[in-house]
Design a protein around this motif. Sequence first.
Motif, short mmCIF file in Angstrom:
data_model
loop_
_atom_site.label_atom_id
_atom_site.label_comp_id
_atom_site.label_asym_id
_atom_site.label_seq_id
_atom_site.Cartn_x
_atom_site.Cartn_y
_atom_site.Cartn_z
N VAL A 45 -66.18 -1.53 -8.35
CA VAL A 45 -67.24 -1.31 -7.02
C VAL A 45 -67.24 -2.94 -7.38
CG1 VAL A 45 -69.78 -0.83 -6.41
CG2 VAL A 45 -68.35 0.55 -7.72
N ASP A 46 -67.58 -3.89 -7.34
CA ASP A 46 -68.09 -4.37 -7.91
C ASP A 46 -66.38 -5.71 -7.52
OD1 ASP A 46 -65.65 -5.77 -9.62
OD2 ASP A 46 -66.99 -6.55 -11.44
N GLY A 47 -65.27 -5.16 -6.99
CA GLY A 47 -64.43 -5.68 -5.96
C GLY A 47 -63.86 -7.20 -7.26
N ALA A 48 -64.16 -7.00 -8.15
CA ALA A 48 -62.95 -7.78 -9.41
C ALA A 48 -61.59 -7.23 -10.05
CB ALA A 48 -63.80 -7.79 -10.96
N GLY A 49 -61.36 -6.22 -10.02
CA GLY A 49 -59.94 -5.36 -10.05
C GLY A 49 -60.36 -4.00 -9.48
N ALA A 50 -59.20 -3.17 -10.62
CA ALA A 50 -58.61 -1.69 -9.93
C ALA A 50 -58.27 -0.87 -11.45
CB ALA A 50 -57.31 -1.87 -9.25
N LEU A 51 -58.65 -0.14 -11.56
CA LEU A 51 -57.94 0.72 -12.29
C LEU A 51 -56.49 1.82 -12.01
CD1 LEU A 51 -58.20 1.99 -15.23
CD2 LEU A 51 -59.71 3.57 -14.66
N LEU A 52 -55.84 1.77 -12.64
CA LEU A 52 -54.42 2.62 -12.37
C LEU A 52 -54.29 3.25 -12.74
CD1 LEU A 52 -54.21 0.10 -10.21
CD2 LEU A 52 -51.75 1.10 -9.33
N LEU A 53 -53.75 5.12 -12.89
CA LEU A 53 -53.18 5.78 -14.25
C LEU A 53 -51.81 5.95 -13.70
CD1 LEU A 53 -56.50 8.35 -14.81
CD2 LEU A 53 -56.02 6.33 -16.26
N VAL A 54 -50.92 5.71 -14.62
CA VAL A 54 -49.28 5.55 -13.94
C VAL A 54 -48.63 6.79 -15.16
CG1 VAL A 54 -47.93 4.17 -13.94
CG2 VAL A 54 -49.85 3.84 -12.67
N VAL A 55 -47.94 7.31 -14.66
CA VAL A 55 -46.93 8.04 -15.16
C VAL A 55 -45.86 7.27 -15.80
CG1 VAL A 55 -45.85 10.38 -16.09
CG2 VAL A 55 -48.36 10.30 -15.22
N ALA A 56 -45.35 7.27 -17.37
CA ALA A 56 -44.30 6.25 -16.91
C ALA A 56 -43.36 6.94 -17.86
CB ALA A 56 -44.21 4.71 -16.66
N GLU A 57 -41.53 6.06 -18.20
CA GLU A 57 -41.17 6.44 -19.15
C GLU A 57 -42.16 5.95 -20.30
OE1 GLU A 57 -38.52 8.66 -21.66
OE2 GLU A 57 -38.30 9.43 -19.26
N ASP A 58 -41.96 4.66 -20.63
CA ASP A 58 -42.41 3.32 -20.98
C ASP A 58 -43.10 2.22 -20.44
OD1 ASP A 58 -40.40 2.30 -20.22
OD2 ASP A 58 -39.19 2.73 -22.01
N GLU A 59 -43.56 1.51 -21.80
CA GLU A 59 -44.20 -0.02 -21.30
C GLU A 59 -43.22 -0.43 -20.06
OE1 GLU A 59 -48.08 -2.96 -22.14
OE2 GLU A 59 -46.31 -2.09 -23.84
N ALA A 60 -41.73 -0.71 -20.82
CA ALA A 60 -40.77 -1.96 -19.89
C ALA A 60 -41.10 -0.91 -18.52
CB ALA A 60 -39.70 -1.34 -20.70
N GLY A 61 -40.56 0.11 -18.53
CA GLY A 61 -40.50 0.99 -16.95
C GLY A 61 -41.70 0.99 -16.37
N LEU A 62 -42.97 1.11 -17.08
CA LEU A 62 -44.18 0.84 -16.14
C LEU A 62 -44.24 -0.72 -15.91
CD1 LEU A 62 -47.05 1.67 -15.65
CD2 LEU A 62 -47.50 0.29 -17.99
N LEU A 63 -44.31 -1.57 -16.02
CA LEU A 63 -44.19 -2.77 -15.66
C LEU A 63 -42.86 -3.47 -14.24
CD1 LEU A 63 -44.36 -5.01 -19.38
CD2 LEU A 63 -45.96 -4.56 -17.45
N ALA A 64 -41.74 -2.50 -14.43
CA ALA A 64 -40.62 -2.88 -13.48
C ALA A 64 -41.43 -1.89 -12.44
CB ALA A 64 -39.41 -2.22 -14.44
N LEU A 65 -41.86 -1.69 -12.82
CA LEU A 65 -42.82 -0.02 -11.51
C LEU A 65 -43.72 -1.17 -11.11
CD1 LEU A 65 -43.29 2.11 -9.47
CD2 LEU A 65 -44.65 3.05 -10.91
N LEU A 66 -45.17 -1.85 -11.55
CA LEU A 66 -45.74 -2.74 -11.92
C LEU A 66 -45.46 -4.13 -10.51
CD1 LEU A 66 -48.52 -1.53 -14.37
CD2 LEU A 66 -48.15 -0.98 -11.71
N LYS A 67 -44.11 -4.34 -11.52
CA LYS A 67 -43.98 -5.41 -9.97
C LYS A 67 -43.90 -4.91 -8.82
CE LYS A 67 -42.03 -7.85 -14.60
NZ LYS A 67 -40.63 -8.68 -15.03
#
Length: 96
Positions: A45-67
């Motif tokens: 609400v304060d505009g300082a960021g966001a929260l996402l809940l993401v399903v991924a195989e592992d952290e490497a896959g998550l980071l590749a997706l977020l890029k």
Amino acid sequence: MSIFAVEYVYDADSAQLRDQHRPAHRQWLQQLVDEGHVLSAGAFVDGAGALLLVVAEDEAGLLALLKQDPFAVVGAISGMKTTAWKPALGAFSDLA
């Protein structure tokens, strides 16, 4: 598959850049929702960021997706924290 809580941090001076790229960012997120990769997402609400809940195989896959996030591509995200999350109760507990 794992669930990750992803916290984006935005600098106040990136507001115009985010406004410009928000349609592409939301389209990207909606595609991931449709594919079952994003469970929920939204700005603080304060505009300082966001929260996402993401399903991924592992952290490497998550980071590749977020890029691929249009906000990441244009440098609108100043910080990010990713945490593996195992919900015990509530709407997402049957996915853990």
